[in-house]
Write a protein that holds these residues in place. Structure first.
Motif, PDB file in Angstrom:
ATOM      1  N   ASP A  18       0.718  -1.228  -0.097  1.00 21.24           N
ATOM      2  CA  ASP A  18      -0.060  -0.269   0.170  1.00 21.24           C
ATOM      3  C   ASP A  18       0.858   0.855   0.149  1.00 21.24           C
ATOM      4  O   ASP A  18       1.420   1.763   0.955  1.00 21.24           O
ATOM      5  CB  ASP A  18      -0.537  -0.277   1.356  1.00 21.24           C
ATOM      6  CG  ASP A  18      -2.505   1.348   1.142  1.00 21.24           C
ATOM      7  OD1 ASP A  18      -1.823   2.002   0.424  1.00 21.24           O
ATOM      8  OD2 ASP A  18      -2.380   1.428   2.395  1.00 21.24           O
ATOM      9  N   SER A  64       0.675   3.994   2.379  1.00 26.18           N
ATOM     10  CA  SER A  64       0.743   4.003   3.958  1.00 26.18           C
ATOM     11  C   SER A  64       2.020   3.948   3.862  1.00 26.18           C
ATOM     12  O   SER A  64       2.905   4.496   5.036  1.00 26.18           O
ATOM     13  CB  SER A  64       0.598   2.331   4.529  1.00 26.18           C
ATOM     14  OG  SER A  64       1.225   1.452   3.490  1.00 26.18           O
ATOM     15  N   LYS A  80       2.578  -0.881   4.652  1.00 24.59           N
ATOM     16  CA  LYS A  80       2.382  -1.843   4.672  1.00 24.59           C
ATOM     17  C   LYS A  80       1.486  -2.662   3.613  1.00 24.59           C
ATOM     18  O   LYS A  80       1.208  -2.120   2.461  1.00 24.59           O
ATOM     19  CB  LYS A  80       0.714  -1.827   5.164  1.00 24.59           C
ATOM     20  CG  LYS A  80       1.088  -0.940   6.945  1.00 24.59           C
ATOM     21  CD  LYS A  80      -0.195  -0.554   7.686  1.00 24.59           C
ATOM     22  CE  LYS A  80       0.536   0.133   8.958  1.00 24.59           C
ATOM     23  NZ  LYS A  80      -1.246   0.636   9.723  1.00 24.59           N
ATOM     24  N   LYS A 103      -0.856  -4.367   1.891  1.00 21.87           N
ATOM     25  CA  LYS A 103      -2.192  -4.283   1.526  1.00 21.87           C
ATOM     26  C   LYS A 103      -3.032  -5.532   1.476  1.00 21.87           C
ATOM     27  O   LYS A 103      -4.390  -4.968   2.535  1.00 21.87           O
ATOM     28  CB  LYS A 103      -2.822  -4.784  -0.444  1.00 21.87           C
ATOM     29  CG  LYS A 103      -2.243  -3.295  -0.829  1.00 21.87           C
ATOM     30  CD  LYS A 103      -2.179  -3.669  -2.495  1.00 21.87           C
ATOM     31  CE  LYS A 103      -1.942  -2.342  -3.244  1.00 21.87           C
ATOM     32  NZ  LYS A 103      -2.337  -2.554  -4.751  1.00 21.87           N
ATOM     33  N   LYS A 121      -1.986  -8.157   4.603  1.00 24.05           N
ATOM     34  CA  LYS A 121      -2.375  -8.665   5.388  1.00 24.05           C
ATOM     35  C   LYS A 121      -2.497  -7.704   6.752  1.00 24.05           C
ATOM     36  O   LYS A 121      -1.917  -7.594   7.770  1.00 24.05           O
ATOM     37  CB  LYS A 121      -1.070  -9.844   5.737  1.00 24.05           C
ATOM     38  CG  LYS A 121      -1.676 -11.087   5.282  1.00 24.05           C
ATOM     39  CD  LYS A 121      -0.305 -11.953   5.351  1.00 24.05           C
ATOM     40  CE  LYS A 121      -0.587 -12.771   4.507  1.00 24.05           C
ATOM     41  NZ  LYS A 121       0.263 -14.206   4.624  1.00 24.05           N
ATOM     42  N   GLY A 122      -1.277  -5.944   6.266  1.00 23.23           N
ATOM     43  CA  GLY A 122      -1.502  -5.700   7.320  1.00 23.23           C
ATOM     44  C   GLY A 122       0.537  -5.664   7.677  1.00 23.23           C
ATOM     45  O   GLY A 122       0.672  -4.386   8.525  1.00 23.23           O
ATOM     46  N   GLU A 123       1.003  -6.130   7.530  1.00 25.69           N
ATOM     47  CA  GLU A 123       1.705  -6.724   7.522  1.00 25.69           C
ATOM     48  C   GLU A 123       2.850  -5.321   7.638  1.00 25.69           C
ATOM     49  O   GLU A 123       2.715  -4.841   5.986  1.00 25.69           O
ATOM     50  CB  GLU A 123       2.218  -7.655   7.703  1.00 25.69           C
ATOM     51  CG  GLU A 123       2.123  -8.791   8.330  1.00 25.69           C
ATOM     52  CD  GLU A 123       1.870  -9.511   9.500  1.00 25.69           C
ATOM     53  OE1 GLU A 123       3.483  -8.417  10.341  1.00 25.69           O
ATOM     54  OE2 GLU A 123       1.871 -10.341   9.861  1.00 25.69           O
ATOM     55  N   LYS A 124       3.837  -4.523   8.217  1.00 26.07           N
ATOM     56  CA  LYS A 124       4.983  -3.760   7.862  1.00 26.07           C
ATOM     57  C   LYS A 124       6.588  -4.158   7.077  1.00 26.07           C
ATOM     58  O   LYS A 124       6.484  -5.763   6.403  1.00 26.07           O
ATOM     59  CB  LYS A 124       5.478  -3.322   8.914  1.00 26.07           C
ATOM     60  CG  LYS A 124       4.573  -2.702   9.538  1.00 26.07           C
ATOM     61  CD  LYS A 124       5.444  -2.105  10.681  1.00 26.07           C
ATOM     62  CE  LYS A 124       3.778  -0.744  11.257  1.00 26.07           C
ATOM     63  NZ  LYS A 124       4.680  -0.145  12.683  1.00 26.07           N
TER      64      LYS A 124
END
Length: 326
Positions: free
Chosen positions: A54, A57, A82, A84, A86-89
């Protein structure tokens, strides 16, 4: 390109540091602007990677990963995204290669950088975050970054398979075509890339500025950025005074006034038209630029400092200082 004429040996390192600092400063200023950085990644990240992350982000972390020894090789700009779904960094580390010559050991330096960060995270009991290295190369020479296994090509495949390898993103600004540049929709990013490109001379940059009609609507912050790009180009380019002045006058106001005042200020400081020539005591034998290129080339090829010093007729200490300062 080293904008130095005939100078005393004692200020070689000072002038060389100024050039490196100029590279670092203009790159950091460009990519420290979140809007420009996001637009750059939209334009130039691999498509499959853009599908996963993303870009909106993105946050910028300045210098948090670099140790002092790494700052010799890399500018300290880090971009955290992040994923898209899972939102993991994820960290994309934009590494700026600003040496006079391509470095065949750059991946060893990057590997040291990546593993040092992971060791630091483990030591601090932090979650380990993937790091994608991106090499942003500003030099004029063609450079195909070798794989780590290429460094050890004298060894058989059975040995090479045990070596750590990793992929990276490589962006050579000197390969950016006019069509690719014209396809960049963000005005400030277009100006920045044109300014960074060693194959685009000052006249071409001014023409590019004149082509962008929206320059008339830019704010003061953007005006300052354009001025800094112009200063960088003046420092790194050979210019024809009459041609430059004529083209600058054709630019929209107040951009032309900003650039003219910058041009005059630099000219007064003696950084244009060879005003350094003959004003400093002692002359370095031969052309400084050629001598520096020779030193770096021999160093990259494994010559020791004593042998290099004999060839270029300098002391081993001077050669060592130049190599360490690049």
């Amino acid at each position: 390109m080293h904008r130095i004429y005939h100078i005393n040996k004692s200020i070689i390192l000072l002038m060389f540091d100024d050039i490196q600092n100029f590279h670092d400063k203009i790159i950091k200023e460009t990519f420290s602007k979140p809007a420009l950085a996001k637009e750059y990644f939209r334009q130039f990240l691999p498509e499959k990677l853009k599908e996963l992350i993303d870009i909106e982000s993105m946050t910028i972390e300045n210098g948090s990963y670099l140790t002092d020894d790494m700052r010799e090789y890399f500018a300290d700009l880090l971009f955290k995204f992040k994923l898209k779904e899972k939102g993991e960094k994820l960290v994309i580390s934009l590494l700026f290669e600003h040496k006079a010559n391509p470095d065949k050991h750059v991946l060893i330096q990057i590997g040291h950088y990546i593993f040092s960060q992971w060791v630091k995270e483990l030591r601090n009991k932090q979650k380990i975050i993937p790091i994608i290295p991106m090499i942003y190369y500003q030099g004029k020479k063609e450079w195909e970054v070798p794989k780590i296994t290429n460094i050890f090509n004298a060894y058989p495949e059975e040995i090479l398979k045990y070596l750590p390898t990793f992929d990276y993103i490589f962006f050579a600004i000197n390969t950016l075509t006019k069509q690719q540049l014209d396809e960049v929709t963000d005005v400030m990013l277009m100006i920045a890339l044109a300014g960074h490109n060693p194959n685009m001379d000052l006249v071409s940059l001014i023409n590019k500025l004149n082509d962008i009609k929206s320059l008339k609507r830019i704010d003061e912050s953007d005006r300052n950025f354009i001025k800094h790009i112009f200063v960088y180009k003046l420092w790194t380019s050979k210019t024809n005074k009459k041609e430059v002045l004529s083209l600058v006058k054709s630019l929209p106001t107040p951009i032309n006034h900003d650039i003219m005042s910058t041009y005059d200020a630099i000219k007064k400081e003696g950084k244009l038209e060879g005003k350094l020539e003959g004003k400093l005591e002692g002359k370095l034998e031969g052309k400084l630029e050629a001598k520096l290129e020779m030193i770096f080339a021999m160093s990259n090829d494994g010559f020791d400092t004593v042998r290099i010093a004999k060839i270029v007729k300098m002391s081993p200490e001077e050669v060592s200082d130049i190599i360490n300062k690049r």
